[in-house]
Design an enzyme around this catalytic site. Structure first.
Site, short mmCIF file in Angstrom:
data_model
loop_
_atom_site.label_atom_id
_atom_site.label_comp_id
_atom_site.label_asym_id
_atom_site.label_seq_id
_atom_site.Cartn_x
_atom_site.Cartn_y
_atom_site.Cartn_z
N THR A 44 0.84 -1.20 0.00
CA THR A 44 0.00 0.00 0.00
C THR A 44 0.88 1.26 0.00
OG1 THR A 44 -1.70 -1.21 1.20
CG2 THR A 44 -1.84 1.18 1.30
N TYR A 131 6.59 -11.40 4.79
CA TYR A 131 5.47 -10.87 3.99
C TYR A 131 5.23 -11.83 2.82
CZ TYR A 131 2.86 -7.31 1.31
OH TYR A 131 1.92 -6.61 0.59
N LYS A 159 2.89 -12.32 7.71
CA LYS A 159 1.75 -11.63 7.09
C LYS A 159 1.26 -12.55 5.99
CE LYS A 159 0.79 -7.15 4.76
NZ LYS A 159 0.03 -7.64 3.61
#
Lengths: 296, 296
Positions: A44, A131, A159
């Site tokens: 993001t 991630y 994540k």
């Protein structure tokens, strides 16, 4: 620290590069909200579009504006040399944890990815969040690789890219991950539309793409789940269906960027080229969804 | 210029960064061979792993060592701003053509990719080769987008990802592309194992991953095809089956890097981390194939 609602901020751009004032404003605003931690330079936050010098500056601005909230900084890059540079600058800025994805151009092997995490593990002194985002990295972790990487001393959290929609299947998946990972390693769901199901299934954290821009819509999901209010978390998520529909259609980055532009939190367009923001009919669809959500 | 055998050089690394002396040597060696042009900073040249300053230096070294051969320089990057920087430095170094792929992290739309090529087209004064490689860019071109981009003034060629194995199907595909593209835009096959089929089907060029390191094995395929010797091209390709088998197993970059290391053209390991070169049994398989090909 790697639990609860982690809010991933946009990195807004203007014609020249990072719009530092707007970025500081976004971090400040998220820090003043009910989220549990602030994360910058995730997907993001357009991390792969920024060079190490820009990354260092973004980490510094974030640290100056995050207040008392823990700060997570993304350090991923195509080349290990740059990852290590980013890790150093993020820690120097005061990051409390680092987020690392196996970004790829050439297809990476399991050995390549283990080597990357191992090299970073040896170089850092704060927790690393693994991630896992196959849509952007095009790397698919195996459970065996999860377990190998989780055994590295500084790895503190995963994540994960989402959970099955079915509650029982989601719980089975999280239970399985728990069984192969050390107890002190947390699991965080991502893909905002999966948050309620993931948290209800036992995830410790929600690594959220929307929460820095729309904290007040995200917090109720985490709070309900934390109180064991399974139905409440599901209902709070269902109320955001117009947002989930947009994400499925355009991807969460373009959606949250358009929302931030509509809310005048950033200038327009705020994404780095070649990514063109949502315009025309697509932008109109964002505005209609925002009206349904009471945001416009 | 964008025809014949285009030899894509490795960019060798050492512990510090680009191994400039070894790179100059590779370009020199390729320039002295029978290839028709030299290309640097393609996928074989690890372009996405280098920053704009490194890219500028690699382009300069290539220009100094390419002799009379035309020089193609890859300018692709995740961010348009960096692509334009790379285009400027490549042209300043003396590049005769530029190679551009729609490198992605976030999924790109057709509008994003057309916008990228349009922005570059407006900024450059030498031909641009559209680099279509879905395996690494994760972007899939439509024929309609090919046609739109081909209409841009400076677009001179398409580097296509391969052709169907069947000769008739390959010819149908190339004929179709001819029918939708301007006459002066050339088509170059890539994926070395598809070269003979692609050239026999009417491709103007072979954009080759192996040819800078192994020119003497690549030239016969192009020469046979150029003389209309369809069978000769196929036979010359079939003789390289041990190489095609390695490429299918490990990817052409890791294979050609290992071969260059075995030939002492570069130091070992020569790839940028996190990419670990072929070692152990995999390396032994490369050596066995090299023996079959008369290279060891």
């Amino acid at each position: 620290m790697l639990t609860g609602l982690s809010a991933f901020s946009l990195t807004p751009f203007d014609g020249h590069g990072v719009d530092k004032a707007a970025f500081a404003g976004l971090v400040n605003r998220a820090a003043a909200s009910g989220v549990d931690s602030i994360a910058v330079l995730g997907s993001t936050g357009s991390y792969t579009y920024l060079n190490p010098d820009e990354r260092a500056e973004v980490a510094q601005i974030a640290a100056q504006n995050v207040g008392e909230k823990p700060l997570i900084v993304g350090i991923g890059a195509l080349r290990t040399k740059d990852v290590l540079k980013n890790a150093e600058s993020a820690q120097a800025a005061g990051a409390n944890a680092l987020l690392l994805a196996p970004v790829s151009y050439q297809v990476l092997t399991n050995d390549d990815v283990f080597g990357l995490f191992s090299d970073v593990n040896a170089a850092v002194s704060v927790p690393v969040i693994v991630y896992d985002n196959p849509t952007t990295t095009h790397f698919t972790f195996t459970d065996e690789l999860y377990a190998s990487i989780a055994a590295l001393k500084n790895v503190g959290s995963f994540k994960i890219p989402g959970v099955p929609e079915d509650a029982a299947q989601a719980k089975a998946r999280i239970d399985h991950l728990r069984s192969i990972l050390p107890e002190d390693v947390t699991l965080g769901v991502s893909g905002d539309m999966f948050a309620a199901t993931g948290l209800n299934a036992g995830c410790d954290a929600w690594y959220s793409s929307m929460a820095a821009t729309l904290p007040d819509l995200a917090v109720p999901i985490v709070r309900a789940a934390a109180q064991g209010d399974v139905e409440g978390a599901v209902k709070a998520s269902q109320q955001l269906q117009p947002l989930w529909d947009l994400n499925a259609r355009f991807g969460s980055l373009r959606v949250i960027a358009a929302i931030a532009e509509e809310l005048d939190l950033v200038s327009s367009p705020c994404l780095p080229l070649p990514i063109r923001g949502l315009q025309g009919d697509d932008r109109e669809a964002v505005r209609r969804a925002m009206q349904k959500l009471g945001l416009l």
